[in-house]
Design a protein around this motif. Structure first.
Motif, PDB file in Angstrom:
ATOM      1  N   PHE A  27      -6.237  -7.369   8.205  1.00 56.90           N
ATOM      2  CA  PHE A  27      -4.954  -6.684   8.096  1.00 56.90           C
ATOM      3  C   PHE A  27      -4.413  -6.377   9.483  1.00 56.90           C
ATOM      4  N   GLY A  28      -3.090  -6.510   9.624  1.00 56.03           N
ATOM      5  CA  GLY A  28      -2.420  -5.988  10.799  1.00 56.03           C
ATOM      6  C   GLY A  28      -1.967  -4.574  10.491  1.00 56.03           C
ATOM      7  N   TYR A  37       1.703  -5.651   3.836  1.00 55.25           N
ATOM      8  CA  TYR A  37       0.853  -6.414   4.747  1.00 55.25           C
ATOM      9  C   TYR A  37       0.908  -7.902   4.422  1.00 55.25           C
ATOM     10  N   PHE A  72      -8.511  -3.392  -4.845  1.00 56.75           N
ATOM     11  CA  PHE A  72      -8.989  -2.268  -4.063  1.00 56.75           C
ATOM     12  C   PHE A  72      -9.129  -1.000  -4.910  1.00 56.75           C
ATOM     13  N   GLY A  73     -10.110  -0.202  -4.535  1.00 59.05           N
ATOM     14  CA  GLY A  73     -10.231   1.133  -5.091  1.00 59.05           C
ATOM     15  C   GLY A  73      -9.353   2.104  -4.323  1.00 59.05           C
ATOM     16  N   PRO A  74      -9.358   3.365  -4.741  1.00 57.67           N
ATOM     17  CA  PRO A  74      -8.493   4.363  -4.094  1.00 57.67           C
ATOM     18  C   PRO A  74      -9.030   4.860  -2.764  1.00 57.67           C
ATOM     19  N   GLN A 124     -10.084   2.484   6.973  1.00 57.00           N
ATOM     20  CA  GLN A 124      -8.699   2.557   7.412  1.00 57.00           C
ATOM     21  C   GLN A 124      -8.464   3.881   8.122  1.00 57.00           C
ATOM     22  N   ARG A 166     -12.027   9.440   1.369  1.00 58.82           N
ATOM     23  CA  ARG A 166     -11.609  10.004   2.656  1.00 58.82           C
ATOM     24  C   ARG A 166     -12.774  10.772   3.252  1.00 58.82           C
ATOM     25  N   TYR A 226     -14.018  -1.808   3.556  1.00 55.63           N
ATOM     26  CA  TYR A 226     -13.104  -1.712   4.677  1.00 55.63           C
ATOM     27  C   TYR A 226     -13.000  -0.240   5.063  1.00 55.63           C
ATOM     28  N   SER A 277      -2.261   7.192   0.262  1.00 55.94           N
ATOM     29  CA  SER A 277      -3.439   7.673  -0.478  1.00 55.94           C
ATOM     30  C   SER A 277      -3.910   6.711  -1.562  1.00 55.94           C
ATOM     31  N   GLN A 278      -3.537   5.452  -1.449  1.00 55.47           N
ATOM     32  CA  GLN A 278      -4.016   4.443  -2.386  1.00 55.47           C
ATOM     33  C   GLN A 278      -4.533   3.237  -1.610  1.00 55.47           C
ATOM     34  N   GLY A 279      -5.375   2.441  -2.280  1.00 54.19           N
ATOM     35  CA  GLY A 279      -5.802   1.189  -1.675  1.00 54.19           C
ATOM     36  C   GLY A 279      -4.695   0.148  -1.782  1.00 54.19           C
ATOM     37  N   PRO A 280      -4.751  -0.887  -0.936  1.00 51.40           N
ATOM     38  CA  PRO A 280      -3.752  -1.947  -1.021  1.00 51.40           C
ATOM     39  C   PRO A 280      -3.755  -2.614  -2.392  1.00 51.40           C
ATOM     40  N   GLN A 298       0.828  -1.198   0.000  1.00 50.98           N
ATOM     41  CA  GLN A 298       0.000   0.000   0.000  1.00 50.98           C
ATOM     42  C   GLN A 298       0.865   1.252   0.000  1.00 50.98           C
ATOM     43  N   LEU A 329     -12.484   2.091   2.101  1.00 46.97           N
ATOM     44  CA  LEU A 329     -11.977   1.369   0.939  1.00 46.97           C
ATOM     45  C   LEU A 329     -12.981   0.327   0.475  1.00 46.97           C
ATOM     46  N   PRO A 377      -6.235  -1.661   6.962  1.00 47.48           N
ATOM     47  CA  PRO A 377      -7.679  -1.645   6.712  1.00 47.48           C
ATOM     48  C   PRO A 377      -8.418  -2.595   7.645  1.00 47.48           C
TER      49      PRO A 377
END
Lengths: 108, 116
Positions: free
Chosen positions: A98-99, A87, B107-109, B37, B112, B35, A41-44, A38, B91, B43
């Motif tokens: 997720f940890g 992760y 996953f998408g971006p 985060q 927020r 999810y 500002s982005q998804g995993p 990750q 997410l 997440p």
């Protein structure tokens, strides 16, 4: 779902190989081991997944010993753009747990 | 092909207001996940859809949170009476029909959400 333990952070330099080890002592028979990356500002993003032995793709390698209680993500010749959070997850589909991940910082 | 998209990318609201967050999964993906985060954390699972039905909503924190996926594609996460503690990145992820073994989630971006 099995809990995972991995280092909070790691530092490396460009061009080096980085190995991140994850412990998952309570992994179940049906569980796969999956690594996500990750960026801020982005998804995993999925990196690699394995069940046993060794898996390699264009991005990384995943080493899993016979007892499957740990796994090691290997990133060959890292670059600055590999700076991210990594992760380690174990599970058998559906929800991912997720940890806090390993924050890898690559220096020039 | 297009990835998972989420709208809006940012949402600022006031405490007590209602918000809706939208997720467009990858075409053909039957499973959809939400999810959230918080800063410095991984997440946290909220809810999982298989088709139109919620297969697992055990991660929804309370009854102010609700999600729908009426036609098995687009999903909306709805939060009523928002609280400052709801501020996070939300997410969405999708995955293709199960093909045996672990399924990759895309996953998408994220959206927020900031609750003032």
């Amino acid at each position: 779902l099995a809990k995972t333990t991995q280092p909070i952070s790691m530092d490396s330099y460009e061009g080096q190989e980085v190995n991140i080890t994850c412990s998952h002592n309570n992994i179940a028979t049906n569980d796969y081991i999956t690594w996500y990356q990750q960026f801020p500002s982005q998804g995993p993003r999925f990196i690699i997944q394995g069940y046993k032995t060794k898996v390699t793709n264009e991005v990384a390698s995943l080493f899993i010993p016979a007892d499957r209680k740990s796994s090691t993500l290997s990133l060959p010749r890292v670059s600055l753009s590999d700076t991210a959070v990594y992760y380690c997850l174990v599970g058998d589909n559906d929800k991912l747990i997720f940890g806090t991940g390993t924050r890898l910082q690559v220096f020039p | 092909g297009a990835g998972v998209s989420q709208t809006p990318s940012n949402k600022v609201t006031e405490k007590g207001k209602y918000v809706e967050l939208r997720c467009d999964p990858i075409s053909g993906h039957t499973a959809l996940y939400w999810y959230r985060q918080s800063l410095g954390q991984g997440p946290e699972f909220l809810i999982y859809f298989q088709g139109t039905g919620a297969a697992d909503d055990s991660g929804l924190p309370n009854d102010r949170f609700f999600a729908v996926r009426p036609e098995g594609s687009v999903s909306t996460l709805k939060i009523q009476r928002t609280e400052r503690g709801d501020s996070a990145v939300y997410l969405c992820a999708s995955s293709p029909p199960a093909s045996g073994g672990g399924d990759t989630q895309y996953f998408g971006p994220g959206t927020r959400l900031t609750v003032l």
